[in-house]
Scaffold this motif. Structure first.
Motif, PDB file in Angstrom:
ATOM      1  N   GLU A 218       0.830  -1.197   0.000  1.00 53.17           N
ATOM      2  CA  GLU A 218       0.000   0.000   0.000  1.00 53.17           C
ATOM      3  C   GLU A 218       0.867   1.250   0.000  1.00 53.17           C
ATOM      4  O   GLU A 218       1.881   1.305   0.699  1.00 53.17           O
ATOM      5  N   MET A 219       0.465   2.227  -0.796  1.00 48.99           N
ATOM      6  CA  MET A 219       1.135   3.520  -0.825  1.00 48.99           C
ATOM      7  C   MET A 219       0.095   4.611  -0.598  1.00 48.99           C
ATOM      8  O   MET A 219      -0.943   4.635  -1.263  1.00 48.99           O
ATOM      9  N   ASP A 220       0.364   5.497   0.324  1.00 44.07           N
ATOM     10  CA  ASP A 220      -0.554   6.570   0.667  1.00 44.07           C
ATOM     11  C   ASP A 220      -0.362   7.721  -0.317  1.00 44.07           C
ATOM     12  O   ASP A 220       0.245   8.748  -0.010  1.00 44.07           O
ATOM     13  N   THR A 221      -0.892   7.520  -1.512  1.00 42.66           N
ATOM     14  CA  THR A 221      -0.689   8.523  -2.550  1.00 42.66           C
ATOM     15  C   THR A 221      -1.812   8.441  -3.575  1.00 42.66           C
ATOM     16  O   THR A 221      -2.718   7.603  -3.467  1.00 42.66           O
ATOM     17  N   CYS A 222      -1.731   9.318  -4.573  1.00 43.25           N
ATOM     18  CA  CYS A 222      -2.753   9.430  -5.611  1.00 43.25           C
ATOM     19  C   CYS A 222      -2.504   8.423  -6.738  1.00 43.25           C
ATOM     20  O   CYS A 222      -1.592   7.594  -6.661  1.00 43.25           O
ATOM     21  N   HIS A 223      -3.294   8.532  -7.784  1.00 42.04           N
ATOM     22  CA  HIS A 223      -3.233   7.556  -8.867  1.00 42.04           C
ATOM     23  C   HIS A 223      -1.880   7.553  -9.578  1.00 42.04           C
ATOM     24  O   HIS A 223      -1.323   6.496  -9.872  1.00 42.04           O
ATOM     25  N   GLU A 229       5.309   9.955  -6.053  1.00 47.63           N
ATOM     26  CA  GLU A 229       6.200   9.283  -5.093  1.00 47.63           C
ATOM     27  C   GLU A 229       7.296   8.502  -5.826  1.00 47.63           C
ATOM     28  O   GLU A 229       7.439   7.289  -5.661  1.00 47.63           O
ATOM     29  N   PRO A 230       8.108   9.191  -6.635  1.00 47.76           N
ATOM     30  CA  PRO A 230       9.103   8.464  -7.425  1.00 47.76           C
ATOM     31  C   PRO A 230      10.177   7.774  -6.583  1.00 47.76           C
ATOM     32  O   PRO A 230      10.649   6.689  -6.958  1.00 47.76           O
ATOM     33  N   THR A 231      10.552   8.370  -5.472  1.00 47.18           N
ATOM     34  CA  THR A 231      11.603   7.765  -4.650  1.00 47.18           C
ATOM     35  C   THR A 231      11.134   6.448  -4.054  1.00 47.18           C
ATOM     36  O   THR A 231      11.832   5.424  -4.131  1.00 47.18           O
ATOM     37  N   ARG A 232       9.952   6.462  -3.470  1.00 46.36           N
ATOM     38  CA  ARG A 232       9.423   5.238  -2.856  1.00 46.36           C
ATOM     39  C   ARG A 232       9.110   4.188  -3.926  1.00 46.36           C
ATOM     40  O   ARG A 232       9.397   2.996  -3.733  1.00 46.36           O
ATOM     41  N   LEU A 233       8.536   4.604  -5.051  1.00 48.56           N
ATOM     42  CA  LEU A 233       8.224   3.640  -6.099  1.00 48.56           C
ATOM     43  C   LEU A 233       9.502   3.007  -6.636  1.00 48.56           C
ATOM     44  O   LEU A 233       9.551   1.793  -6.872  1.00 48.56           O
ATOM     45  N   ALA A 234      10.539   3.798  -6.827  1.00 49.28           N
ATOM     46  CA  ALA A 234      11.816   3.248  -7.285  1.00 49.28           C
ATOM     47  C   ALA A 234      12.353   2.226  -6.292  1.00 49.28           C
ATOM     48  O   ALA A 234      12.857   1.163  -6.688  1.00 49.28           O
ATOM     49  N   GLU A 235      12.248   2.518  -5.010  1.00 49.71           N
ATOM     50  CA  GLU A 235      12.700   1.563  -3.987  1.00 49.71           C
ATOM     51  C   GLU A 235      11.967   0.229  -4.124  1.00 49.71           C
ATOM     52  O   GLU A 235      12.575  -0.849  -4.058  1.00 49.71           O
TER      53      GLU A 235
END
Length: 246
Positions: A218-223, A229-235
């Motif tokens: 789960e990520m607390d973000t929009c579509h 959230e590029p940093t978290r998505l890259a991780e």
């Protein structure tokens, strides 16, 4: 440790450049990772008639790009409408090459249903209004701003709205089938909890339509998480790649 390549497939109304913020982070965090952000037919570098294009055309074009890039083993990540494309890519490329499927805020209707059958809210209303429309259309900026960019910074929102492209209307009304998708390829789902385009409820229905996933994040973000959230998505994507060393 050699990693599989990472292939990024964009969703509806966008092209490969929507991934630019995440690609920059991927290269910063893991410079040795081969990353391919493809363009589907009918936008930017890929010619195609958006009046007649089909899911099969998307799949064939994307598979050709993977082959042309020389990627023999990949982790395949798809955002939003790419939930229709990456299962077909996995079926064509096979389990020996596709090490994992990552569905990011994806649209995954049950077999035989259409995207229009399964999305609700404003997105569903707009899709149903275009039923029977042949010509392509660009996502209205007001809709993209509301549905894709909530919680973004001003710069992120500007990027998300500047990179909208015309999209096929018929894609939303073509029945979806996942014939041949390998059952033994692990599936991860990134669920965007503040999503106004595909609600968490809609995404969980997509997970059920897939037959479940092995990993739910789960990520607390929009579509448009690849911009917000590029940093978290890259991780997350690097972590998925590291689970499948070559």
């Amino acid at each position: 440790m050699a990693l599989p390549g990472l292939v990024l497939v964009h969703g509806g109304g966008y092209a490969g450049d929507c991934w630019d913020p995440t690609v920059a982070e991927l290269r910063r965090q893991e410079p040795a990772l081969d990353v391919l952000a493809i363009d589907l037919p009918g936008r930017r570098s890929r010619p195609g008639d958006l009046r007649t294009v089909t899911f099969a055309d998307w799949v064939d074009s994307a598979v050709r790009d993977v082959d042309a890039a020389g990627l023999d083993q990949i982790v395949l990540a798809g955002h939003s409408l790419a939930g229709l494309t990456i299962p077909g890519m996995a079926a064509k490329l096979g389990a020996a090459r596709v090490r994992e499927l990552v569905f990011a805020a994806a649209s995954v209707p049950p077999a035989g249903a259409t995207v229009t059958d399964t999305i609700g809210g404003i997105a569903g209303v707009l899709a149903r209004r275009r039923r029977g429309v042949v010509g392509p259309g660009v996502t209205p900026r007001w809709f993209a701003r509301y549905s894709y960019t909530n919680g973004m910074t001003r710069a992120q929102r500007r990027l998300a709205l500047e990179r909208l492209y015309p999209e096929s209307a018929r894609a939303f009304h073509e029945p979806v089938y996942r014939t041949g998708m390998p059952d033994d390829v692990p599936r991860t789902w990134i669920l965007t909890t503040r999503d106004r385009a595909l609600s968490p409820k809609c995404q969980r229905a997509g997970i059920a339509a897939l037959g479940g996933v092995q990993k739910l994040i789960e990520m607390d973000t929009c579509h448009n998480l690849m911009i917000s959230e590029p940093t978290r998505l890259a991780e997350i994507l690097i972590e998925r790649c590291r689970l499948h060393p070559r």
